[in-house]
Write an enzyme that holds these catalytic residues in place. Sequence first.
Site, PDB file in Angstrom:
ATOM      1  N   HIS A 226      49.296  84.709  37.166  1.00 61.02           N
ATOM      2  CA  HIS A 226      49.414  86.146  36.894  1.00 61.02           C
ATOM      3  C   HIS A 226      48.051  86.784  36.665  1.00 61.02           C
ATOM      4  CE1 HIS A 226      50.715  89.944  35.363  1.00 61.02           C
ATOM      5  NE2 HIS A 226      50.571  89.653  34.090  1.00 61.02           N
TER       6      HIS A 226
ATOM      7  N   TRP B 251      79.673  93.678  43.684  1.00 58.35           N
ATOM      8  CA  TRP B 251      78.329  93.090  43.682  1.00 58.35           C
ATOM      9  C   TRP B 251      77.294  94.162  43.951  1.00 58.35           C
ATOM     10  CZ3 TRP B 251      77.216  89.560  48.533  1.00 58.35           C
ATOM     11  CH2 TRP B 251      77.671  90.177  49.695  1.00 58.35           C
ATOM     12  N   ASN B 252      76.038  93.784  43.670  1.00 61.32           N
ATOM     13  CA  ASN B 252      74.943  94.745  43.737  1.00 61.32           C
ATOM     14  C   ASN B 252      73.706  94.096  44.331  1.00 61.32           C
ATOM     15  OD1 ASN B 252      76.172  96.925  41.820  1.00 61.32           O
ATOM     16  ND2 ASN B 252      76.270  95.048  40.614  1.00 61.32           N
TER      17      ASN B 252
ATOM     18  N   HIS C  88      45.980  87.427  27.933  1.00 66.46           N
ATOM     19  CA  HIS C  88      46.242  87.093  29.327  1.00 66.46           C
ATOM     20  C   HIS C  88      45.130  86.203  29.887  1.00 66.46           C
ATOM     21  CE1 HIS C  88      49.218  90.386  29.305  1.00 66.46           C
ATOM     22  NE2 HIS C  88      49.699  89.840  30.413  1.00 66.46           N
TER      23      HIS C  88
ATOM     24  N   HIS D 254      57.429  91.565  36.070  1.00 66.08           N
ATOM     25  CA  HIS D 254      57.042  91.678  34.671  1.00 66.08           C
ATOM     26  C   HIS D 254      57.735  92.866  34.002  1.00 66.08           C
ATOM     27  CE1 HIS D 254      53.963  88.525  35.172  1.00 66.08           C
ATOM     28  NE2 HIS D 254      53.947  89.002  36.402  1.00 66.08           N
TER      29      HIS D 254
ATOM     30  N   ASP E 138      55.291  84.953  31.985  1.00 64.74           N
ATOM     31  CA  ASP E 138      54.009  85.044  32.687  1.00 64.74           C
ATOM     32  C   ASP E 138      53.571  83.646  33.104  1.00 64.74           C
ATOM     33  OD1 ASP E 138      53.932  87.745  32.124  1.00 64.74           O
ATOM     34  OD2 ASP E 138      52.458  87.568  30.505  1.00 64.74           O
TER      35      ASP E 138
END
Length: 258
Positions: free
Chosen positions: A79, A61-62, A207, A69, A75
């Site tokens: 944001h 595992w990590n 955006h 993003h 989004d």
Amino acid sequence: MSLLPGFAAALATGGIEVVDLTAPLSADTPVIALPAEFAQTARFELEELSRYDDRGPAWYWNNFRTGEHTGTHFDAPNHWVTGRDGEDVALVPPRRLIGPAAVLDFSAEAGADPDFLLEVEHVRKWEADHGPLPEGGWLLYRTGWDARSASQEEYLNADETGAHTPGISPECARWLAEEAPVIGVGVETVGTDAGAAHSFDPPFPCHAALMGSGKYGLTQLQNLAQLPPTGAVLIAAPLPIVHGSGSPARVLALVERG
């Protein structure tokens, strides 16, 4: 046959194909580059905790670190400053994460002009050929830019004047946000806006308009060439990060084959 068993049978027999629209997420995944005076998003990092060794003999595992993003991502309205009072990514209703998709192919135009912008007239022409954009669905904007995603330099395509990547005009962004029936826009580029969008009026119009209208963005998609213009169903699965402005996402498309 009732609806869900029929759906499951179609998946099992290949009558419905699952197309993965997600870019692999690794330390090599391209990230957006902002001017030096602004904070920069993190590249993806993987930290090994154990790998069947004395740190953990039976498991691998990590830990990971990444920006919200980075890579193929979602989004949320909060944001952008225009949507600052809108939903965070954890508050997006699950029902809005699944919907029909319209795929608009402008890869030839973007191939000829990396600064190509989608205009309202382009969308209207597509609608004349394929029917209206789907209510409660997604506009997926194909530019062929996913072919560049193995290289940060080719993907951002920047020179001394800035990045040169295709996007959406301010007028079209406003129209998609305020008048079109879709709930979001998906693109193959590093962000929903064009590379030169910092110089637009208003800046970063996709955006600003989408987030300000409570709509969503999906970026760094791949394999849009495998989808039909209409008929696919999109599944976008971001992590429900409380107070998050977005999240890396697994994005899938269901396509009927027959």
